[in-house]
Design a protein around this motif. Structure first.
Motif, PDB file in Angstrom:
ATOM      1  N   SER A  74      53.241  -6.727 -14.450  1.00  0.00           N
ATOM      2  CA  SER A  74      52.735  -5.508 -13.823  1.00  0.00           C
ATOM      3  C   SER A  74      51.678  -5.906 -12.793  1.00  0.00           C
ATOM      4  CB  SER A  74      52.138  -4.555 -14.870  1.00  0.00           C
ATOM      5  OG  SER A  74      51.017  -5.157 -15.503  1.00  0.00           O
ATOM      6  N   GLY A  75      51.326  -4.974 -11.931  1.00  0.00           N
ATOM      7  CA  GLY A  75      50.326  -5.251 -10.901  1.00  0.00           C
ATOM      8  C   GLY A  75      49.613  -3.974 -10.483  1.00  0.00           C
ATOM      9  N   ARG A  76      48.520  -4.163  -9.764  1.00  0.00           N
ATOM     10  CA  ARG A  76      47.718  -3.026  -9.297  1.00  0.00           C
ATOM     11  C   ARG A  76      48.477  -2.220  -8.244  1.00  0.00           C
ATOM     12  NH1 ARG A  76      44.235  -7.458  -8.711  1.00  0.00           N
ATOM     13  NH2 ARG A  76      44.482  -7.225  -6.481  1.00  0.00           N
ATOM     14  N   ILE A  77      48.255  -0.925  -8.240  1.00  0.00           N
ATOM     15  CA  ILE A  77      48.922  -0.082  -7.240  1.00  0.00           C
ATOM     16  C   ILE A  77      48.409  -0.366  -5.840  1.00  0.00           C
ATOM     17  CG2 ILE A  77      49.518   1.758  -8.866  1.00  0.00           C
ATOM     18  CD1 ILE A  77      47.135   3.357  -7.774  1.00  0.00           C
ATOM     19  N   GLU A  78      47.213  -0.969  -5.736  1.00  0.00           N
ATOM     20  CA  GLU A  78      46.662  -1.333  -4.428  1.00  0.00           C
ATOM     21  C   GLU A  78      47.356  -2.556  -3.846  1.00  0.00           C
ATOM     22  OE1 GLU A  78      44.665  -1.251  -7.238  1.00  0.00           O
ATOM     23  OE2 GLU A  78      43.872   0.760  -6.962  1.00  0.00           O
ATOM     24  N   THR A  81      48.552  -8.495  -6.158  1.00  0.00           N
ATOM     25  CA  THR A  81      48.757  -9.293  -7.363  1.00  0.00           C
ATOM     26  C   THR A  81      49.706 -10.443  -7.055  1.00  0.00           C
ATOM     27  OG1 THR A  81      48.474  -7.337  -8.748  1.00  0.00           O
ATOM     28  CG2 THR A  81      49.545  -9.240  -9.761  1.00  0.00           C
TER      29      THR A  81
END
Length: 100
Positions: A74-78, A81
């Motif tokens: 998973s990763g940040r929506i910004e 990553t």
């Protein structure tokens, strides 16, 4: 530029002249479905039904990549990553990239 839109275009792979019908995406872009073929480095060119033949460019038939893992999953929506992908049959060609 692939010229007149009413001509049928064909992608030709290698000296064995393995052919695939080309779908015109734009005046300067085609989409060809790659036929089954053994592993090898060869060339690709485009021909039409009236005898036009394009220049040749290098093309390689490679093994299908196999993914084993993706970390993190998973990763940040910004964005931003860094993702590590592990697997087999990743080629060392400059156009290999991840698509999300």
């Amino acid at each position: 530029n692939f010229g007149v839109f009413d001509r049928n275009l064909i992608c030709v792979f290698g000296t064995m002249k393995i052919k695939s019908t080309a779908q015109r995406v734009a005046n300067d872009r085609l989409k060809c479905i790659i036929p089954a073929h053994p592993l090898m480095h060869t060339f690709l060119f485009v021909e039409d039904d009236v005898g036009f033949v394009s220049n040749r460019v290098q093309f390689s038939f490679v093994e299908q990549p196999v993914l084993h893992s993706v970390r993190p999953n998973s990763g940040r929506i910004e964005g931003g990553t860094v993702v590590r992908v592990t697997g087999e049959n990743f080629t060392k060609m400059p156009f290999v990239h991840c698509r999300f």
